[in-house]
Design an enzyme around this catalytic site. Structure first.
Site, PDB file in Angstrom:
ATOM      1  N   ASP A  51      71.728  91.897  20.288  1.00 18.95           N
ATOM      2  CA  ASP A  51      70.730  92.865  20.761  1.00 18.95           C
ATOM      3  C   ASP A  51      69.758  92.192  21.731  1.00 18.95           C
ATOM      4  O   ASP A  51      68.860  92.829  22.276  1.00 18.95           O
ATOM      5  CB  ASP A  51      70.008  93.564  19.600  1.00 18.95           C
ATOM      6  CG  ASP A  51      69.268  92.606  18.693  1.00 18.95           C
ATOM      7  OD1 ASP A  51      69.361  91.374  18.909  1.00 18.95           O
ATOM      8  OD2 ASP A  51      68.587  93.082  17.754  1.00 18.95           O
ATOM      9  N   SER A  52      69.981  90.885  22.007  1.00 23.64           N
ATOM     10  CA  SER A  52      69.283  90.220  23.106  1.00 23.64           C
ATOM     11  C   SER A  52      69.649  90.896  24.430  1.00 23.64           C
ATOM     12  O   SER A  52      68.993  90.666  25.447  1.00 23.64           O
ATOM     13  CB  SER A  52      69.633  88.728  23.154  1.00 23.64           C
ATOM     14  OG  SER A  52      71.034  88.545  23.088  1.00 23.64           O
ATOM     15  N   ASP A  90      75.682  93.091  17.112  1.00 24.93           N
ATOM     16  CA  ASP A  90      74.399  93.237  16.421  1.00 24.93           C
ATOM     17  C   ASP A  90      74.123  94.699  16.105  1.00 24.93           C
ATOM     18  O   ASP A  90      74.273  95.566  16.977  1.00 24.93           O
ATOM     19  CB  ASP A  90      73.255  92.759  17.337  1.00 24.93           C
ATOM     20  CG  ASP A  90      72.776  91.370  16.977  1.00 24.93           C
ATOM     21  OD1 ASP A  90      72.991  90.929  15.835  1.00 24.93           O
ATOM     22  OD2 ASP A  90      72.165  90.727  17.846  1.00 24.93           O
ATOM     23  N   LYS A 120      76.458  92.206  12.763  1.00 26.80           N
ATOM     24  CA  LYS A 120      75.420  91.262  12.322  1.00 26.80           C
ATOM     25  C   LYS A 120      74.135  92.041  12.047  1.00 26.80           C
ATOM     26  O   LYS A 120      73.761  92.919  12.814  1.00 26.80           O
ATOM     27  CB  LYS A 120      75.178  90.181  13.384  1.00 26.80           C
ATOM     28  CG  LYS A 120      74.017  89.232  13.031  1.00 26.80           C
ATOM     29  CD  LYS A 120      74.043  87.951  13.839  1.00 26.80           C
ATOM     30  CE  LYS A 120      73.420  88.040  15.193  1.00 26.80           C
ATOM     31  NZ  LYS A 120      71.991  88.447  15.246  1.00 26.80           N
ATOM     32  N   GLU A 122      69.933  91.544  10.599  1.00 28.77           N
ATOM     33  CA  GLU A 122      68.841  90.600  10.355  1.00 28.77           C
ATOM     34  C   GLU A 122      68.189  90.879   9.007  1.00 28.77           C
ATOM     35  O   GLU A 122      67.798  92.018   8.727  1.00 28.77           O
ATOM     36  CB  GLU A 122      67.771  90.739  11.457  1.00 28.77           C
ATOM     37  CG  GLU A 122      68.271  90.307  12.823  1.00 28.77           C
ATOM     38  CD  GLU A 122      67.190  90.395  13.906  1.00 28.77           C
ATOM     39  OE1 GLU A 122      66.012  90.649  13.580  1.00 28.77           O
ATOM     40  OE2 GLU A 122      67.543  90.198  15.088  1.00 28.77           O
ATOM     41  N   GLU A 189      68.070  81.110  12.757  1.00 30.67           N
ATOM     42  CA  GLU A 189      67.381  80.987  14.055  1.00 30.67           C
ATOM     43  C   GLU A 189      66.035  80.297  13.908  1.00 30.67           C
ATOM     44  O   GLU A 189      65.202  80.687  13.082  1.00 30.67           O
ATOM     45  CB  GLU A 189      67.208  82.386  14.675  1.00 30.67           C
ATOM     46  CG  GLU A 189      66.506  82.344  16.030  1.00 30.67           C
ATOM     47  CD  GLU A 189      66.654  83.606  16.858  1.00 30.67           C
ATOM     48  OE1 GLU A 189      67.398  84.524  16.453  1.00 30.67           O
ATOM     49  OE2 GLU A 189      66.007  83.685  17.923  1.00 30.67           O
TER      50      GLU A 189
HETATM   51  O1  KIV Z   1      70.766  88.891  19.857  1.00 29.63           O
HETATM   52  C1  KIV Z   1      71.130  87.708  19.940  1.00 29.63           C
HETATM   53  O2  KIV Z   1      71.504  87.209  21.010  1.00 29.63           O
HETATM   54  C2  KIV Z   1      71.109  86.913  18.730  1.00 29.63           C
HETATM   55  C3  KIV Z   1      71.315  85.441  18.877  1.00 29.63           C
HETATM   56  C4  KIV Z   1      70.077  84.811  19.398  1.00 29.63           C
HETATM   57  C5  KIV Z   1      71.764  84.804  17.616  1.00 29.63           C
HETATM   58  O3  KIV Z   1      70.919  87.412  17.665  1.00 29.63           O
END
Ligand code: KIV
Length: 271
Positions: A51-52, A90, A120, A122, A189
């Site tokens: 989600d980056s 994510d 994924k 969090e 992280e």
């Molecule tokens: O969203 C992302 O890119 C991440 C990584 C920093 C692990 O969760």
């Protein structure tokens, strides 16, 4: 021969084998077809549609605003481009916290509409029910502890997490819980290297670090950061392998000059 080299397709099972054989797992993000194809061809083990994307693709300040539809749109071409890597997507903020039924339907949409191999999420204890429900549908789950950017407004800052004993203990408990629930791996992280090492040697599932030191089972970076496409973001843990932003700006400047000076197109570049 190493597990990494002989495997044509990376699965969650292969990642556990890599941990057993102490072979490090290399993971990078990707959000589009062209980049994902290159990253996969280079032999990356795991591609994360992170989600980056909210920051590096959409230009938002945080990861909070990206939607499920947007994540699905980023993930679909990544999966299409990938032959070997395991693709993890994510789950965006608001699609899994608080209601495990919503979490399951969000995860099902990701798996069905993108063809990805895992999701994924969090968090630890506080999202236990969502993780359980997603896992019960046969969807592999990667955990994410330590600095969890979706909680930025709770932390108020992106500084290193779990330096104090209480938070470190909670992180260890959460890591154990994620393993017990059946997660196949955990991202840690921005936490002290010593704590990350402790977690990686405690749990049997692979632990992949970003700003978590070398004594974990693998590393992940944001592709745009490691290629030097992003310019402002430079935390201590980031190693830049290229300075693509200046290469791109230089190429575009050359093109502009060539167009304006009538150098482009030349005789061979026309019909
Ligand atoms: O969203 C992302 O890119 C991440 C990584 C920093 C692990 O969760």
């Amino acid at each position: 021969m190493s597990v990494h080299k002989k495997i044509k397709k990376i699965t969650t099972h292969v990642l556990s084998e890599m941990k057993l054989k102490n072979e490090k797992i290399a993971m990078l993000t990707a959000y589009d077809f062209s980049m994902a194809r290159l990253v996969d061809q280079a032999g990356i083990d795991v591609i994360l549609v992170g989600d980056s994307a909210s920051n590096v693709m959409a230009g938002n300040d945080t990861t909070l605003s990206i939607t499920l539809d947007e994540m699905i749109n980023y993930a679909r071409p990544v999966v299409r481009a990938t032959e070997r890597a395991l693709v993890v997507v994510d789950m965006p903020f608001g699609t899994y916290q608080g209601n495990s039924k919503v979490a399951l339907s969000s995860a099902i949409r990701i798996m069905k509409e993108t063809g990805a191999h895992a999701v994924k999420l969090e968090g630890g204890e506080e999202i236990k029910e969502s993780i359980e429900r997603i896992l019960s549908a046969g969807i592999p789950v990667m955990g994410h502890l330590g600095l969890t950017p979706q909680s930025i407004h709770k932390f108020g800052t992106y500084i290193v997490r779990a330096k104090e004993e209480d938070e470190a203990n909670k992180l260890i408990e959460d890591a154990n819980l994620l393993e017990e629930l059946g997660c196949f791996a955990i991202v840690l992280e921005k936490i002290p290297a010593e704590l990350a090492e402790k977690v990686a040697s405690t749990v049997k599932i692979p632990v992949i670090g970003i700003g978590a030191g070398p004594m974990v089972d693998g590393q992940v970076l944001v592709l745009h950061d490691m290629l030097g496409l992003t310019q402002e973001f430079s935390p201590r843990f980031l190693r830049r392998y290229h300075n693509l932003s200046s290469e791109i700006i230089g190429s575009v400047e050359n093109y502009i000059d060539d167009v304006k000076s009538l150098d482009f197109p030349n005789e061979k570049e026309q019909y």
